[in-house]
Write a protein that holds these residues in place. Sequence first.
Motif, PDB file in Angstrom:
ATOM      1  N   GLY A 242     -19.656 -74.000  37.256  1.00 15.47           N
ATOM      2  CA  GLY A 242     -19.103 -74.794  38.343  1.00 15.47           C
ATOM      3  C   GLY A 242     -17.614 -75.029  38.273  1.00 15.47           C
ATOM      4  N   CYS A 243     -16.958 -74.567  37.201  1.00 10.32           N
ATOM      5  CA  CYS A 243     -15.512 -74.782  37.065  1.00 10.32           C
ATOM      6  C   CYS A 243     -14.742 -73.827  37.985  1.00 10.32           C
ATOM      7  N   GLU A 244     -13.601 -74.302  38.452  1.00  8.07           N
ATOM      8  CA  GLU A 244     -12.662 -73.477  39.206  1.00  8.07           C
ATOM      9  C   GLU A 244     -11.316 -73.565  38.505  1.00  8.07           C
ATOM     10  N   VAL A 245     -10.832 -72.427  38.019  1.00  9.23           N
ATOM     11  CA  VAL A 245      -9.584 -72.408  37.252  1.00  9.23           C
ATOM     12  C   VAL A 245      -8.565 -71.545  37.999  1.00  9.23           C
ATOM     13  N   TYR A 246      -7.479 -72.195  38.432  1.00 10.90           N
ATOM     14  CA  TYR A 246      -6.389 -71.493  39.101  1.00 10.90           C
ATOM     15  C   TYR A 246      -5.110 -71.542  38.262  1.00 10.90           C
ATOM     16  N   GLY A 247      -5.093 -72.429  37.251  1.00  9.73           N
ATOM     17  CA  GLY A 247      -3.960 -72.544  36.349  1.00  9.73           C
ATOM     18  C   GLY A 247      -4.251 -71.856  35.032  1.00  9.73           C
ATOM     19  N   SER A 248      -3.796 -72.448  33.910  1.00 13.89           N
ATOM     20  CA  SER A 248      -4.007 -71.838  32.596  1.00 13.89           C
ATOM     21  C   SER A 248      -4.751 -72.797  31.669  1.00 13.89           C
ATOM     22  N   VAL A 249      -5.638 -72.219  30.876  1.00 15.07           N
ATOM     23  CA  VAL A 249      -6.447 -72.990  29.929  1.00 15.07           C
ATOM     24  C   VAL A 249      -6.417 -72.253  28.598  1.00 15.07           C
ATOM     25  N   HIS A 250      -5.976 -72.931  27.542  1.00 14.08           N
ATOM     26  CA  HIS A 250      -5.857 -72.298  26.231  1.00 14.08           C
ATOM     27  C   HIS A 250      -6.489 -73.193  25.159  1.00 14.08           C
ATOM     28  N   SER A 251      -7.355 -72.609  24.343  1.00 18.33           N
ATOM     29  CA  SER A 251      -7.969 -73.308  23.197  1.00 18.33           C
ATOM     30  C   SER A 251      -8.539 -74.661  23.607  1.00 18.33           C
ATOM     31  N   SER A 252      -9.317 -74.668  24.677  1.00 23.83           N
ATOM     32  CA  SER A 252      -9.832 -75.925  25.218  1.00 23.83           C
ATOM     33  C   SER A 252     -11.298 -75.779  25.607  1.00 23.83           C
ATOM     34  N   VAL A 253     -11.935 -76.905  25.892  1.00 20.51           N
ATOM     35  CA  VAL A 253     -13.327 -76.947  26.325  1.00 20.51           C
ATOM     36  C   VAL A 253     -13.389 -77.672  27.658  1.00 20.51           C
TER      37      VAL A 253
END
Length: 427
Positions: free
Chosen positions: A302-313
Amino acid sequence: MSKNEMIAMLLAGGQGSRLGILTKKIAKPAVAFGGSYRIIDFALSNCINSGVYTVGVLTQYQPLRLNQHIGIGIPWDLDRQNGGVTILTPHVKSGEESGEWFMGTANAIYQNIEYIDQNDPEYVLILSGDHIYKMDYSKMLELHKEKEATATIAVLEVPMEEASRFGIMNADAQDRIYEFEEKPAQPKSNLASMGIYIFTWKKLREVLIADSRIHADSDFGNHIIPKLLAEEEALYAYRFHGYWKDVGTIQSYWEANRELIKTLPDFNLYEDDWKIYTNTVHQPPQFIGEHAQVTTSIISDGCEVYGSVHSSVLGRDVIVEEGAKIKDSIIMANCVIGKNAVIDTCIIDENTVVNEGVQMGLWDNIPNEDKPKIYHTGITVVGEDTVIPPGMQIGKNCVIYGATTPEQYPEGKLPSGQSIILEEVEL
């Protein structure tokens, strides 16, 4: 294992005060973990994977969310006519005008003797609902029966220099326990108790009744184990070799979540032979936008990612808008991280909105002024249902809770170690 050879009693009533604002409205075992799970899922999954099909869950502090999560036990195959999962709460006893809180770990079991008697087990497994680990309890039971033990206690070998932080079981060459020391200054061994016990029920029942007349706050570590040792009962150590984490502090909770995302994690959620089950909501699949960047992270359904995600939950239904950057952080379900926001080394609880341009995790590592023993490792924590206005700058070890407004951030900033709490809560 026969149907009621052994039942489990899962202690899940703790507040978990060292988790600070994360346990404001929920008990520690109900805190979200690893994106899709709650902490209690690991003990419940261990039970079903070990062939333990009768589980009593003892709740007390803020039980609503925990009760809703467990329900009738369907995700763990514990929705059974005979056995299954039962929620056990403090209650009014016959002849009493009011109920009595569980006053200690052993007292909680004592108050539910009737439930155990109804199931008529030979052995009782005592568990905590707030640890992250995988264990086959049937192997521990095999040792218990082989040794004809009164009690078998799971132990973990810890570095000797850290042993003074734990309850230590001193045992002979055959692993028979002859002494228990609670956080000894000069430990004699490194066998740390994991708070996991198997008791022969007939003997434990006698001891619980006897100790209840002496200690209203009867506790396994402080009272029951020492009493059995004094009576020279057969107590044995069961050596556990594997990952085990008490996620009882902000730092350990953050570490345990991030350990899941290693290329070769110490604790593997993806093993088919020992699955971790949870009460899931059916969600659409995750969506990663055209210009998004995701590295070494857990991104839930269900997540929507348009930016940046690093080493995360990221928990389920998290939206990371364009230009937003998340690093070394835990974002729980139903959160929105606005455009160009920067989240660095934070824990953000469920249903929170971080608006456009917010920067979190800035400046020096100054312990929190109100609760320095809880918030001091550089992690900023945002409670559930919080709103952070656009453009705010927030330091390290900050605590924020509530629908905050720009006026509550002098010059648009919340310096390291400061808090904004919009109602009277325990930090």
